[in-house]
Scaffold this motif. Structure first.
Motif, short mmCIF file in Angstrom:
data_model
loop_
_atom_site.label_atom_id
_atom_site.label_comp_id
_atom_site.label_asym_id
_atom_site.label_seq_id
_atom_site.Cartn_x
_atom_site.Cartn_y
_atom_site.Cartn_z
N GLU A 243 0.83 -1.20 0.00
CA GLU A 243 0.00 0.00 0.00
C GLU A 243 0.87 1.26 0.00
O GLU A 243 0.56 2.24 -0.68
CB GLU A 243 -0.95 0.02 1.21
CG GLU A 243 -2.04 -1.03 1.16
CD GLU A 243 -1.56 -2.42 1.61
OE1 GLU A 243 -0.52 -2.51 2.31
OE2 GLU A 243 -2.21 -3.40 1.26
N GLN A 244 1.96 1.23 0.78
CA GLN A 244 2.86 2.39 0.81
C GLN A 244 3.53 2.58 -0.55
O GLN A 244 3.66 3.71 -1.03
CB GLN A 244 3.91 2.22 1.92
CG GLN A 244 3.32 2.33 3.30
CD GLN A 244 4.30 1.92 4.39
OE1 GLN A 244 5.22 1.12 4.18
NE2 GLN A 244 4.10 2.47 5.59
N ALA B 108 0.89 4.00 -2.94
CA ALA B 108 0.61 5.42 -2.67
C ALA B 108 1.75 6.30 -3.20
O ALA B 108 1.51 7.34 -3.80
CB ALA B 108 0.42 5.64 -1.17
N LEU B 109 2.97 5.86 -3.00
CA LEU B 109 4.12 6.61 -3.50
C LEU B 109 4.13 6.63 -5.03
O LEU B 109 4.40 7.66 -5.65
CB LEU B 109 5.41 6.01 -2.95
CG LEU B 109 6.69 6.81 -3.13
CD1 LEU B 109 6.55 8.23 -2.61
CD2 LEU B 109 7.85 6.11 -2.45
N ASP B 110 3.78 5.51 -5.64
CA ASP B 110 3.71 5.42 -7.10
C ASP B 110 2.67 6.41 -7.64
O ASP B 110 2.93 7.12 -8.61
CB ASP B 110 3.38 3.99 -7.52
CG ASP B 110 3.42 3.78 -9.01
OD1 ASP B 110 4.33 4.33 -9.68
OD2 ASP B 110 2.55 3.06 -9.54
N ARG B 111 1.51 6.47 -7.00
CA ARG B 111 0.46 7.42 -7.44
C ARG B 111 0.94 8.86 -7.29
O ARG B 111 0.71 9.69 -8.17
CB ARG B 111 -0.83 7.21 -6.63
CG ARG B 111 -1.63 5.99 -7.03
CD ARG B 111 -2.99 5.97 -6.37
NE ARG B 111 -2.93 5.98 -4.91
CZ ARG B 111 -2.81 4.90 -4.15
NH1 ARG B 111 -2.74 3.71 -4.70
NH2 ARG B 111 -2.78 5.01 -2.83
N SER B 112 1.61 9.16 -6.19
CA SER B 112 2.12 10.52 -5.98
C SER B 112 3.15 10.90 -7.03
O SER B 112 3.14 12.00 -7.57
CB SER B 112 2.74 10.64 -4.59
OG SER B 112 1.76 10.50 -3.60
N ALA C 120 7.42 10.57 3.70
CA ALA C 120 6.29 9.75 3.25
C ALA C 120 6.39 8.36 3.89
O ALA C 120 7.49 7.84 4.10
CB ALA C 120 6.29 9.63 1.73
N PRO C 121 5.25 7.75 4.20
CA PRO C 121 5.27 6.41 4.79
C PRO C 121 6.00 5.42 3.88
O PRO C 121 5.75 5.37 2.68
CB PRO C 121 3.79 6.04 4.91
CG PRO C 121 3.07 7.35 4.90
CD PRO C 121 3.90 8.26 4.05
N GLY C 122 6.91 4.66 4.47
CA GLY C 122 7.65 3.64 3.73
C GLY C 122 8.96 4.13 3.14
O GLY C 122 9.76 3.33 2.66
N VAL C 123 9.22 5.46 3.17
CA VAL C 123 10.46 6.00 2.59
C VAL C 123 11.55 5.98 3.66
O VAL C 123 11.36 6.46 4.77
CB VAL C 123 10.25 7.43 2.05
CG1 VAL C 123 11.58 8.06 1.64
CG2 VAL C 123 9.28 7.42 0.89
#
Length: 189
Positions: free
Chosen positions: A101-102, A105-109, A174-177
């Motif tokens: 999911e993280q 979300a990063l890919d979408r951003s 960002a979450p996961g970074v």
């Protein structure tokens, strides 16, 4: 019906006190002016409406094209200078336990980020292949590392070096970074 209408009209109104020939001519002339004015106004209104529609269509903001999801010259960064000030390219390393999911979300951003010319996701296996190629001259080092030990990353190319500070600020927490590293690379990479 081939009769002379003007003559018939003249005879019908002959006993009127005011010579109607002049009134009829004035009415015909006035009617022509009214019709002409109506055509001009209708044409003008249509032209104004067309201009308004075209103007409104051109004022609607168009979304910027999404950055391409392609690979580019980030194979080793061996010819790039790692920097903290300005960068052409960036590596966003993910935490080892980053969730799907993280990543999504990063890919979408990143896909919506106007500061990017392009980006791609690099999984552990692709990172390991780069590592093996980069360190081919050091087999002991290559043999001591596995793909599972290397981080996943998003690799991105910025549209302009001046975008680096804002780009880094948007994604560093960002979450996961885990970490973001920037590099200035020679043209053509």
């Amino acid at each position: 019906m081939d009769q002379d209408l003007k003559g018939l009209f003249g005879r019908a109104v002959a006993d009127e006190p005011v010579p109607l020939g002049d009134i009829a001519a004035d009415a015909i002339t006035g009617g022509t002016r009214i019709r002409r004015r109506r055509r001009v106004l209708t044409g003008s209104a249509a032209a104004v409406a067309l201009v308004a529609v075209l103007g409104a269509v051109n004022l609607v903001p168009r979304p910027a094209p999404a950055p391409e999801v392609v690979q580019f010259g980030l194979a080793s960064w061996s010819e790039c200078d790692v920097t903290d000030q300005f960068a052409d390219e960036a590596a966003i390393f993910l935490e080892h336990d980053a969730t799907a999911e993280q990543r999504a979300a990063l890919d979408r951003s990143l896909a919506a980020d106007r500061a990017l010319r392009g980006y791609f996701f690099e999984d552990r296996q692709a990172a390991y292949q780069k590592f093996v190629t980069l360190w081919a001259d050091s087999p002991d080092l290559v043999n001591s590392v596995t793909a599972e030990q290397l981080p996943e990353a998003f690799r991105a190319r910025l549209t302009d070096r001046s975008e680096w500070a804002g780009f880094r600020a948007r994604y560093e927490n960002a979450p996961g970074v885990d970490e973001i590293i920037g590099a200035v690379c020679p043209e053509g990479d």
